[in-house]
Design an enzyme around this catalytic site. Structure first.
Site, PDB file in Angstrom:
ATOM      1  CE  LYS A  97       0.297   5.926   2.796  1.00  0.00           C
ATOM      2  NZ  LYS A  97       0.142   4.493   2.468  1.00  0.00           N
TER       3      LYS A  97
HETATM    4  O1  LIG Z   1      -3.141   7.028   6.911  1.00  0.00           O
HETATM    5  C1  LIG Z   1      -2.879   5.950   6.374  1.00  0.00           C
HETATM    6  C2  LIG Z   1      -2.638   5.843   5.023  1.00  0.00           C
HETATM    7  C3  LIG Z   1      -2.443   4.609   4.483  1.00  0.00           C
HETATM    8  N1  LIG Z   1      -2.439   3.499   5.245  1.00  0.00           N
HETATM    9  C4  LIG Z   1      -2.229   2.202   4.564  1.00  0.00           C
HETATM   10  O2  LIG Z   1      -3.422   1.430   4.692  1.00  0.00           O
HETATM   11  C5  LIG Z   1      -3.099   0.066   4.955  1.00  0.00           C
HETATM   12  C6  LIG Z   1      -3.610  -0.313   6.322  1.00  0.00           C
HETATM   13  O3  LIG Z   1      -3.341  -1.660   6.587  1.00  0.00           O
HETATM   14  P1  LIG Z   1      -3.964  -2.458   7.853  1.00  0.00           P
HETATM   15  O4  LIG Z   1      -3.321  -3.788   7.759  1.00  0.00           O
HETATM   16  O5  LIG Z   1      -5.456  -2.526   7.656  1.00  0.00           O
HETATM   17  O6  LIG Z   1      -3.565  -1.713   9.076  1.00  0.00           O
HETATM   18  C7  LIG Z   1      -1.589  -0.036   4.801  1.00  0.00           C
HETATM   19  O7  LIG Z   1      -1.308  -0.348   3.449  1.00  0.00           O
HETATM   20  C8  LIG Z   1      -1.086   1.360   5.111  1.00  0.00           C
HETATM   21  O8  LIG Z   1       0.116   1.674   4.452  1.00  0.00           O
HETATM   22  C9  LIG Z   1      -2.668   3.600   6.578  1.00  0.00           C
HETATM   23  O9  LIG Z   1      -2.684   2.605   7.330  1.00  0.00           O
HETATM   24  N2  LIG Z   1      -2.884   4.838   7.118  1.00  0.00           N
END
Ligand SMILES: O=c1ccn([C@@H]2O[C@H](COP(=O)(O)O)[C@@H](O)[C@H]2O)c(=O)[nH]1
Length: 278
Positions: A97
């Site tokens: 990001k």
């Molecule tokens: O809008 C967003 C952007 C990035 N993320 C990232 O994706 C994963 C989600 O992890 P889970 O464990 O499946 O919830 C995480 O690395 C976030 O930083 C997001 O969730 N939403």
């Protein structure tokens, strides 16, 4: 010559399905796997996931923050994981990001998108909230390297709406403006362009947004954040064909057993295929 990211991604989605598995070594996950919250635990966790899933899953999304928190030794683990995943034919979307003024953005781009960089990844998540134009160095270097970007447009967290759904003087929301920029980047590309958007699977009906950007839509939020594969068609409509659904904790919580990790990823992949008709 490297094919553009959008072309490689479409081929990988067709061959392995669109699932993206996130590699997020949370301290709580290390603990539940019986590992210490240190570099050795990070390394064991990461390579267990890599060995279990590389070669079957199309896309991996390492979350850079969980590696950076261990300093240079954590970043070294991340570098090796990226290399191993790519070697096994997986595509790596580095979730870092990044976003800054253009001159600094150029350095971030060098770190992740220059072909001979130690952390070179197939794509990088970027934040456009210093202005979409500030991302130009990353757009340019991604084109040169055959890499891609995923621009934060409609994030999965509820707090994102305050910024992303704010309405501009011309009546468009900020997120709609970002999607329009991406559609411009991808114009005329086949089978799809390399400049994607991050759009949360948690957000409900998004039919008021033009999601057809002729590029991929990275969709986090399935699993731990409450969305399910079955939600995808209602959230994304016709654009669902370009969705790359990400699951991190939903898969990772099944470790450290490699067979259980694989079985979980396969279950998600099957459910996603059934939902999106892939
Ligand atoms: O809008 C967003 C952007 C990035 N993320 C990232 O994706 C994963 C989600 O992890 P889970 O464990 O499946 O919830 C995480 O690395 C976030 O930083 C997001 O969730 N939403």
């Amino acid at each position: 010559m490297t094919l553009p990211f959008g072309t490689r991604l479409r081929a990988a989605m067709d061959e392995r399905g669109p699932l993206c598995v996130g590699i997020d070594p949370h301290a709580a996950l290390l603990d539940s796997w019986g590992l210490a919250d240190d570099v050795a635990g990070l390394e064991r966790f990461t390579f267990t996931v890599v060995e279990a899933l590389a070669g079957t899953v199309a896309v991996f999304k390492p979350q850079s923050a969980f590696f950076e928190r261990f300093g240079s030794r954590g970043v070294a683990v991340l570098e090796r994981a990226v290399a191993d995943l790519r070697e096994a034919g997986g595509l790596v979307v580095m979730d870092a990001k990044r976003g800054d003024i253009g001159s600094t953005m150029a350095a971030y781009a060098e770190a992740f998108l220059r072909k001979d960089a130690p952390l070179f990844s197939d794509a990088l998540t970027v934040s456009p909230y210093l202005g979409y134009g500030s991302l130009k160095p990353a757009v340019d270097l991604a084109r040169e390297s055959g890499a891609g970007l995923f621009v934060l447009a409609l994030t999965s967290n509820p707090e994102g709406a305050e910024v992303q759904r704010a309405v501009r003087e011309d009546g468009r929301t900020i997120s709609a403006t970002m999607l329009a920029h991406l559609a411009e980047e991808n114009a005329g590309e086949t089978p799809m362009g390399s400049f994607g958007a991050v759009v949360g699977a948690t957000l409900g009906d998004l039919s008021s947004f033009e999601l057809d950007i002729n590029g991929p839509l990275l969709a986090p939020g399935i699993g731990a954040q409450g969305a399910t594969p079955a939600d995808l068609p209602a959230v994304f409509g016709a654009a669902v064909r370009n969705v790359v659904p990400n699951v991190s904790r939903g898969v990772l919580r099944h470790g450290p057993d490699a067979a259980a990790l694989r079985a979980s990823a396969e279950r998600y992949a099957d459910e996603i295929r059934a939902a999106v008709g892939a």
